[in-house]
Design a protein around this motif. Structure first.
Motif, PDB file in Angstrom:
ATOM      1  N   TRP A   7       0.835  -1.185   0.000  1.00 28.77           N
ATOM      2  CA  TRP A   7       0.000   0.000   0.000  1.00 28.77           C
ATOM      3  C   TRP A   7       0.873   1.240   0.000  1.00 28.77           C
ATOM      4  O   TRP A   7       1.914   1.286   0.674  1.00 28.77           O
ATOM      5  CB  TRP A   7      -0.882  -0.014   1.249  1.00 28.77           C
ATOM      6  CG  TRP A   7      -1.602   1.268   1.479  1.00 28.77           C
ATOM      7  CD1 TRP A   7      -2.782   1.651   0.911  1.00 28.77           C
ATOM      8  CD2 TRP A   7      -1.201   2.341   2.325  1.00 28.77           C
ATOM      9  NE1 TRP A   7      -3.123   2.901   1.350  1.00 28.77           N
ATOM     10  CE2 TRP A   7      -2.158   3.347   2.226  1.00 28.77           C
ATOM     11  CE3 TRP A   7      -0.104   2.555   3.149  1.00 28.77           C
ATOM     12  CZ2 TRP A   7      -2.079   4.539   2.920  1.00 28.77           C
ATOM     13  CZ3 TRP A   7      -0.018   3.739   3.836  1.00 28.77           C
ATOM     14  CH2 TRP A   7      -1.005   4.719   3.726  1.00 28.77           C
ATOM     15  N   GLY A  61      -5.469   6.890  -6.486  1.00 25.71           N
ATOM     16  CA  GLY A  61      -6.100   6.350  -5.283  1.00 25.71           C
ATOM     17  C   GLY A  61      -7.604   6.323  -5.352  1.00 25.71           C
ATOM     18  O   GLY A  61      -8.255   5.666  -4.554  1.00 25.71           O
ATOM     19  N   CYS A  62      -8.187   7.042  -6.310  1.00 27.04           N
ATOM     20  CA  CYS A  62      -9.649   7.044  -6.448  1.00 27.04           C
ATOM     21  C   CYS A  62     -10.025   7.392  -7.874  1.00 27.04           C
ATOM     22  O   CYS A  62      -9.945   8.545  -8.291  1.00 27.04           O
ATOM     23  CB  CYS A  62     -10.280   8.036  -5.474  1.00 27.04           C
ATOM     24  SG  CYS A  62     -12.052   7.782  -5.303  1.00 27.04           S
ATOM     25  N   THR A  83      -7.266   1.721   5.078  1.00 26.47           N
ATOM     26  CA  THR A  83      -7.609   2.495   3.892  1.00 26.47           C
ATOM     27  C   THR A  83      -8.303   1.611   2.863  1.00 26.47           C
ATOM     28  O   THR A  83      -8.261   0.388   2.942  1.00 26.47           O
ATOM     29  CB  THR A  83      -6.363   3.163   3.264  1.00 26.47           C
ATOM     30  OG1 THR A  83      -6.786   4.110   2.277  1.00 26.47           O
ATOM     31  CG2 THR A  83      -5.445   2.151   2.628  1.00 26.47           C
ATOM     32  N   GLY A  91      -8.384   1.626  -1.355  1.00 28.06           N
ATOM     33  CA  GLY A  91      -7.809   2.312  -2.499  1.00 28.06           C
ATOM     34  C   GLY A  91      -7.913   1.506  -3.769  1.00 28.06           C
ATOM     35  O   GLY A  91      -8.404   0.380  -3.781  1.00 28.06           O
ATOM     36  N   THR A 119      -1.653  -1.185  -3.895  1.00 25.51           N
ATOM     37  CA  THR A 119      -2.879  -0.458  -3.589  1.00 25.51           C
ATOM     38  C   THR A 119      -2.525   0.992  -3.342  1.00 25.51           C
ATOM     39  O   THR A 119      -1.624   1.305  -2.580  1.00 25.51           O
ATOM     40  CB  THR A 119      -3.583  -1.036  -2.349  1.00 25.51           C
ATOM     41  OG1 THR A 119      -3.853  -2.422  -2.580  1.00 25.51           O
ATOM     42  CG2 THR A 119      -4.881  -0.310  -2.063  1.00 25.51           C
ATOM     43  N   CYS A 120      -3.210   1.890  -4.025  1.00 27.49           N
ATOM     44  CA  CYS A 120      -2.972   3.322  -3.957  1.00 27.49           C
ATOM     45  C   CYS A 120      -4.196   3.959  -3.315  1.00 27.49           C
ATOM     46  O   CYS A 120      -5.297   3.881  -3.857  1.00 27.49           O
ATOM     47  CB  CYS A 120      -2.765   3.833  -5.381  1.00 27.49           C
ATOM     48  SG  CYS A 120      -2.538   5.596  -5.554  1.00 27.49           S
ATOM     49  N   GLY A 121      -4.022   4.531  -2.145  1.00 28.06           N
ATOM     50  CA  GLY A 121      -5.182   5.119  -1.484  1.00 28.06           C
ATOM     51  C   GLY A 121      -4.796   6.122  -0.428  1.00 28.06           C
ATOM     52  O   GLY A 121      -3.636   6.261  -0.060  1.00 28.06           O
TER      53      GLY A 121
END
Length: 164
Positions: A70, A110-111, A127, A129, A158-160
């Motif tokens: 992450w 992230g979104c 989180t 993401g 995972t990008c969040g």
């Protein structure tokens, strides 16, 4: 449970070998090495890799029980090679995601709309993401000395945003 640094190093190296088919064909290292240390304040094992384009050092927490790596993408995340994984894509299946998400405040790292997402939870973070991919670079070795960095072009993570 006390986990030795050697086990963490082995597990992190194994993770990188799983994605080794996407390492640039012109450079095939014998092994990739991550320096692992224990963060004094969080008591968690951490390492550092280079990620993004242009490449910047990123500190990662090694959680062997986690579903993915992450990265906090809320803090000045800039990369010309960043890609989010579209719902029902091969990347989503590889990451173990079956959720499809939308963002109400516009797309950003992230979104993004129509992307698969993962929930990430550990001792210090919680989180949700996007499953994303980006270029990472990790130090190589021939078993005796350090070599040049090996590059993985489509590394999943995972990008969040950080939510705690």
């Amino acid at each position: 449970m006390v986990v030795s640094s050697n086990l963490l190093l082995f597990s992190a190296s194994l993770l990188l070998f799983i994605v080794s088919p996407s390492i640039q064909a012109s450079f095939r290292p014998k092994a990739l090495v991550l320096s692992v240390s224990k963060d004094a304040s969080t008591k968690q094992y951490v390492t550092q890799i280079k990620q993004r384009t242009p490449s910047v050092p990123i500190k990662l927490t090694l959680d062997l029980g986690a579903q993915s790596l992450w990265v906090d993408c809320e803090q000045n995340y800039i990369s010309s090679t960043y890609k989010h994984a579209l719902c029902n894509s091969t990347q989503c299946k590889l990451a173990g995601s079956d959720s499809c998400r939308s963002c109400f405040d516009g797309p950003k790292p992230g979104c993004n709309n129509n992307t698969c997402g993962l929930f990430v939870s550990s001792i210090t973070i919680v989180t949700f993401g996007d499953v994303s991919q980006v270029v990472v670079a990790v130090q190589s070795t021939d078993g005796k000395s350090s070599g040049k960095s090996g590059s993985v072009s489509e590394f999943l993570f995972t990008c969040g945003p950080l939510v705690s």
